[in-house]
Design a protein around this motif. Structure first.
Motif, PDB file in Angstrom:
ATOM      1  N   SER A 129     -18.778 -18.022 -52.996  1.00 43.03           N
ATOM      2  CA  SER A 129     -19.811 -16.990 -53.082  1.00 43.03           C
ATOM      3  C   SER A 129     -19.370 -15.760 -53.866  1.00 43.03           C
ATOM      4  N   VAL A 130     -18.061 -15.604 -54.088  1.00 46.38           N
ATOM      5  CA  VAL A 130     -17.577 -14.408 -54.789  1.00 46.38           C
ATOM      6  C   VAL A 130     -16.857 -14.738 -56.090  1.00 46.38           C
ATOM      7  N   LYS A 131     -16.674 -16.006 -56.389  1.00 48.86           N
ATOM      8  CA  LYS A 131     -15.975 -16.392 -57.616  1.00 48.86           C
ATOM      9  C   LYS A 131     -16.671 -15.804 -58.835  1.00 48.86           C
ATOM     10  N   GLY A 132     -15.871 -15.239 -59.718  1.00 47.51           N
ATOM     11  CA  GLY A 132     -16.415 -14.639 -60.929  1.00 47.51           C
ATOM     12  C   GLY A 132     -16.859 -13.196 -60.744  1.00 47.51           C
ATOM     13  N   ARG A 133     -16.929 -12.731 -59.501  1.00 42.87           N
ATOM     14  CA  ARG A 133     -17.345 -11.350 -59.232  1.00 42.87           C
ATOM     15  C   ARG A 133     -16.222 -10.527 -58.606  1.00 42.87           C
ATOM     16  N   PHE A 134     -15.413 -11.145 -57.767  1.00 43.96           N
ATOM     17  CA  PHE A 134     -14.341 -10.449 -57.059  1.00 43.96           C
ATOM     18  C   PHE A 134     -12.989 -10.872 -57.629  1.00 43.96           C
ATOM     19  N   THR A 135     -12.032  -9.953 -57.606  1.00 45.71           N
ATOM     20  CA  THR A 135     -10.673 -10.252 -58.035  1.00 45.71           C
ATOM     21  C   THR A 135      -9.691  -9.652 -57.043  1.00 45.71           C
ATOM     22  N   ILE A 136      -8.794 -10.491 -56.550  1.00 44.46           N
ATOM     23  CA  ILE A 136      -7.740 -10.019 -55.663  1.00 44.46           C
ATOM     24  C   ILE A 136      -6.469  -9.833 -56.477  1.00 44.46           C
ATOM     25  N   SER A 137      -5.710  -8.803 -56.135  1.00 41.76           N
ATOM     26  CA  SER A 137      -4.433  -8.554 -56.804  1.00 41.76           C
ATOM     27  C   SER A 137      -3.514  -7.849 -55.816  1.00 41.76           C
ATOM     28  N   ARG A 138      -2.245  -7.787 -56.161  1.00 41.26           N
ATOM     29  CA  ARG A 138      -1.299  -7.110 -55.294  1.00 41.26           C
ATOM     30  C   ARG A 138      -0.230  -6.425 -56.137  1.00 41.26           C
ATOM     31  N   ASP A 139       0.331  -5.374 -55.574  1.00 39.98           N
ATOM     32  CA  ASP A 139       1.447  -4.658 -56.183  1.00 39.98           C
ATOM     33  C   ASP A 139       2.530  -4.582 -55.122  1.00 39.98           C
ATOM     34  N   ASN A 140       3.510  -5.456 -55.223  1.00 38.90           N
ATOM     35  CA  ASN A 140       4.545  -5.506 -54.186  1.00 38.90           C
ATOM     36  C   ASN A 140       5.421  -4.254 -54.186  1.00 38.90           C
TER      37      ASN A 140
END
Length: 124
Positions: free
Chosen positions: A63-74
Protein backbone atom coordinates in the motif's frame (compact mmCIF):
# COMPACT_ATOMS: atom_id res chain seq x y z
CA UNK A 1 18.07 -0.88 26.97
CA UNK A 2 17.35 1.01 23.76
CA UNK A 3 14.52 3.53 23.83
CA UNK A 4 12.81 4.88 20.72
CA UNK A 5 11.24 8.33 20.31
CA UNK A 6 9.26 9.22 17.18
CA UNK A 7 8.68 12.72 15.86
CA UNK A 8 7.46 14.44 12.72
CA UNK A 9 3.81 13.52 12.68
CA UNK A 10 1.06 16.04 12.05
CA UNK A 11 -1.83 17.13 9.87
CA UNK A 12 -1.30 17.30 6.11
CA UNK A 13 -3.53 17.56 3.07
CA UNK A 14 -3.87 14.70 0.65
CA UNK A 15 -0.97 14.70 -1.78
CA UNK A 16 1.36 16.24 0.75
CA UNK A 17 4.48 14.89 2.43
CA UNK A 18 5.80 14.26 5.91
CA UNK A 19 9.04 12.85 7.24
CA UNK A 20 8.96 10.85 10.42
CA UNK A 21 12.05 10.40 12.54
CA UNK A 22 12.78 7.83 15.21
CA UNK A 23 15.70 8.54 17.51
CA UNK A 24 17.20 5.67 19.47
CA UNK A 25 19.13 5.90 22.69
CA UNK A 26 21.88 3.47 23.53
CA UNK A 27 24.90 2.19 21.64
CA UNK A 28 23.40 -0.90 20.02
CA UNK A 29 21.34 0.81 17.31
CA UNK A 30 23.42 -0.57 14.44
CA UNK A 31 22.79 -4.13 15.67
CA UNK A 32 19.02 -3.70 15.30
CA UNK A 33 16.83 -4.00 12.24
CA UNK A 34 14.16 -1.32 12.30
CA UNK A 35 10.57 -1.12 11.19
CA UNK A 36 7.72 1.33 10.90
CA UNK A 37 4.20 0.21 11.69
CA UNK A 38 0.88 2.02 11.81
CA UNK A 39 -2.43 1.55 13.52
CA UNK A 40 -5.66 3.23 12.53
CA UNK A 41 -8.67 3.35 14.87
CA UNK A 42 -10.43 -0.01 15.01
CA UNK A 43 -7.74 -1.73 12.97
CA UNK A 44 -4.82 -3.97 13.75
CA UNK A 45 -1.27 -2.68 13.77
CA UNK A 46 0.21 -3.20 10.31
CA UNK A 47 3.68 -3.26 8.81
CA UNK A 48 4.62 -0.22 6.74
CA UNK A 49 8.37 -0.50 6.05
CA UNK A 50 11.48 -2.20 7.35
CA UNK A 51 15.22 -1.74 6.99
CA UNK A 52 18.13 -4.01 7.77
CA UNK A 53 20.85 -3.26 10.29
CA UNK A 54 23.21 -1.79 7.72
CA UNK A 55 20.50 -0.16 5.66
CA UNK A 56 21.32 -2.26 2.62
CA UNK A 57 17.91 -3.92 2.48
CA UNK A 58 14.42 -2.46 2.64
CA UNK A 59 10.90 -3.79 2.41
CA UNK A 60 7.54 -2.08 2.11
CA UNK A 61 3.87 -2.85 2.40
CA UNK A 62 2.22 -2.91 -1.01
CA UNK A 63 0.00 0.00 0.00
CA UNK A 64 2.97 2.37 0.40
CA UNK A 65 5.41 1.14 -2.25
CA UNK A 66 6.55 3.97 -4.47
CA UNK A 67 5.30 6.60 -2.00
CA UNK A 68 7.21 5.92 1.24
CA UNK A 69 10.95 5.52 1.76
CA UNK A 70 12.64 4.18 4.86
CA UNK A 71 16.24 5.08 5.64
CA UNK A 72 18.59 5.08 8.59
CA UNK A 73 21.67 6.92 9.80
CA UNK A 74 23.57 4.69 12.20
CA UNK A 75 25.92 7.53 13.12
CA UNK A 76 22.91 9.49 14.38
CA UNK A 77 21.02 6.49 15.80
CA UNK A 78 18.01 7.52 13.76
CA UNK A 79 15.63 5.89 11.32
CA UNK A 80 13.42 7.91 9.00
CA UNK A 81 10.22 7.41 7.05
CA UNK A 82 9.74 9.79 4.14
CA UNK A 83 6.07 9.80 3.18
CA UNK A 84 5.04 11.35 -0.13
CA UNK A 85 1.71 11.50 -1.98
CA UNK A 86 -0.13 10.97 1.26
CA UNK A 87 -3.70 9.71 1.15
CA UNK A 88 -6.48 9.88 3.75
CA UNK A 89 -6.08 6.11 4.13
CA UNK A 90 -2.59 6.73 5.54
CA UNK A 91 -4.11 8.34 8.62
CA UNK A 92 -2.93 6.42 11.68
CA UNK A 93 -0.59 6.42 14.63
CA UNK A 94 2.85 5.52 13.32
CA UNK A 95 5.26 3.52 15.47
CA UNK A 96 8.90 2.69 14.99
CA UNK A 97 10.17 -0.57 16.36
CA UNK A 98 13.42 -2.49 16.71
CA UNK A 99 14.30 -6.14 16.38
CA UNK A 100 17.62 -7.93 16.95
CA UNK A 101 16.81 -10.23 14.04
CA UNK A 102 19.41 -10.48 11.29
CA UNK A 103 16.64 -10.46 8.69
CA UNK A 104 13.86 -8.04 7.95
CA UNK A 105 10.70 -8.84 9.87
CA UNK A 106 7.18 -7.96 8.81
CA UNK A 107 5.13 -8.95 11.87
CA UNK A 108 4.84 -6.89 15.05
CA UNK A 109 5.53 -9.81 17.39
CA UNK A 110 9.09 -10.05 16.11
CA UNK A 111 9.88 -6.55 17.35
CA UNK A 112 10.89 -6.18 20.98
CA UNK A 113 11.28 -2.41 21.40
CA UNK A 114 8.61 0.13 20.46
CA UNK A 115 8.30 3.87 20.45
CA UNK A 116 5.30 5.74 21.81
CA UNK A 117 3.90 6.56 18.37
CA UNK A 118 3.22 9.74 16.44
CA UNK A 119 -0.09 10.73 14.90
CA UNK A 120 -0.35 11.28 11.15
CA UNK A 121 -3.60 12.72 9.85
CA UNK A 122 -4.22 13.22 6.14
CA UNK A 123 -7.20 15.36 5.20
CA UNK A 124 -9.05 15.00 1.92
Amino acid sequence: QVQLVESGGGLVQAGGSLRLSCAASGRTFSSLAMGWFRQAPGKEREFVAGISRSGSREDYADSVKGRFTISRDNAKNTVYLQMNSLEPEDTAVYYCAATPSSTLQLVPRMYIIWGQGTQVTVSS
